[in-house]
Design an enzyme around this catalytic site. Structure first.
Site, PDB file in Angstrom:
ATOM      1  N   GLU A 136       1.689  -7.689   8.379  1.00 57.88           N
ATOM      2  CA  GLU A 136       1.995  -6.332   8.316  1.00 57.88           C
ATOM      3  C   GLU A 136       2.822  -5.799   7.496  1.00 57.88           C
ATOM      4  O   GLU A 136       3.095  -4.492   7.363  1.00 57.88           O
ATOM      5  CB  GLU A 136       2.340  -5.938   9.858  1.00 57.88           C
ATOM      6  N   ASP A 196      -8.870   1.127 -25.265  1.00 58.50           N
ATOM      7  CA  ASP A 196      -9.407   1.087 -23.618  1.00 58.50           C
ATOM      8  C   ASP A 196      -9.274   2.069 -22.870  1.00 58.50           C
ATOM      9  O   ASP A 196      -8.637   3.114 -23.065  1.00 58.50           O
ATOM     10  CB  ASP A 196      -8.292  -0.134 -23.080  1.00 58.50           C
ATOM     11  N   PRO A 209       0.690  -1.323   0.150  1.00 60.73           N
ATOM     12  CA  PRO A 209       0.072  -0.095   0.016  1.00 60.73           C
ATOM     13  C   PRO A 209       0.989   1.111   0.169  1.00 60.73           C
ATOM     14  O   PRO A 209       0.354   2.556  -0.324  1.00 60.73           O
ATOM     15  CB  PRO A 209      -0.811  -0.044   1.260  1.00 60.73           C
ATOM     16  N   ARG A 236      -1.910  -7.770 -21.619  1.00 61.27           N
ATOM     17  CA  ARG A 236      -2.674  -7.206 -22.558  1.00 61.27           C
ATOM     18  C   ARG A 236      -1.852  -6.283 -23.748  1.00 61.27           C
ATOM     19  O   ARG A 236      -2.242  -6.084 -24.735  1.00 61.27           O
ATOM     20  CB  ARG A 236      -3.691  -6.355 -22.001  1.00 61.27           C
TER      21      ARG A 236
END
Length: 251
Positions: free
Chosen positions: A121, A174, A94, A159
């Site tokens: 963690e 896209d 994160p 992709r």
């Protein structure tokens, strides 16, 4: 392109990788995804890969020894290795920079990348400081591990590799690839429950269809993600069209 994935949950990956487009891309040799279980590189009796944090606090932290050994063994790195690895080693966390279509394009230019899935963690800070070369987050929220983000990166990057999609230009239109959200799509039947496909899409006039699609993409972006218009590559005609949208929205 080769992806090496380092994880504590290798069983998460096969169901998705063995389905649809990614499965066909692997069968054709366009991508090679190799999953490595970090526990295999822990040499104690119970293959422990985590421990309590120094200084106290809740949760567990991934130990450095098995992670370093796993990555170094697979990538052929001599320990210690003061120089960054030639292959990007990407930690899914994160705390990383946010994954976008532009980052996917950046990664697609490599022949080989390694993805390290965090758990618990997080990882011992020495892994971040001395092993990984990049850190990626898929958004401002927290998951239980980096496995889903790793799959998302593999999918998004794959992709962009020539031949993976059936349509050679399929990735170009896209959402986010052209700096805008994608225009609406329709297919048969031409009328469903009284809702009709726009006449212009049935006209056969490709110049008018292209213009309509561009304007629809701009309109959709203007309504849903106006922030994207600040960075999109816009022609004079696009800017004039947006000016009209702004005027209409103020009525």
């Amino acid at each position: 392109m080769q992806f090496d994935v380092f994880t504590l949950l290798p069983e998460v990956f096969p169901p998705y990788l063995e389905s649809s487009i990614l499965s066909r891309a692997r069968q054709r040799g366009l991508i090679d995804v190799r999953i490595h279980n970090i526990r295999d590189y822990a040499h104690d009796k119970h293959h422990v890969t985590d421990d309590t944090p120094y200084g106290g606090g809740g949760g567990m932290v991934m130990k450095p020894e098995p992670v370093f050994e796993a990555v170094e063994s697979v990538l052929g790195l001599a320990a210690p290795h003061p120089q960054p690895p030639v292959v990007p080693v990407i930690l899914l966390t994160p705390q990383g920079r946010v994954f976008t279509q532009r980052v996917a394009e950046e990664f697609s230019r490599h022949e080989h990348i390694a993805l390290l899935c965090g758990r618990y963690e997080g990882v011992d800070e020495r892994i971040r400081e001395h092993l990984v070369t990049d850190e990626i987050s898929i958004g401002d929220y927290v998951l239980t591990g980096g496995e889903l983000p790793a799959l998302m990166i593999i999918d998004a990057v794959s992709r962009l590799i020539p031949g993976v999609l059936g349509d050679p230009t399929g990735a170009e239109d896209d959402s986010h690839s052209m700096g805008l959200l994608e225009y609406p799509h329709y297919t048969r039947p031409p009328e469903f429950r009284g809702w009709k496909v726009p006449d212009i899409l049935l006209s056969g006039d490709h110049a008018k269809i292209d213009k309509w699609r561009r304007e629809q993409a701009i309109t959709r972006t203007f309504k849903k993600r106006p922030d994207m218009l600040e960075k999109a590559e816009l022609s004079d005609a696009d800017k004039k069209f947006i000016k009209g949208l702004k005027s209409d929205s103020q009525l």
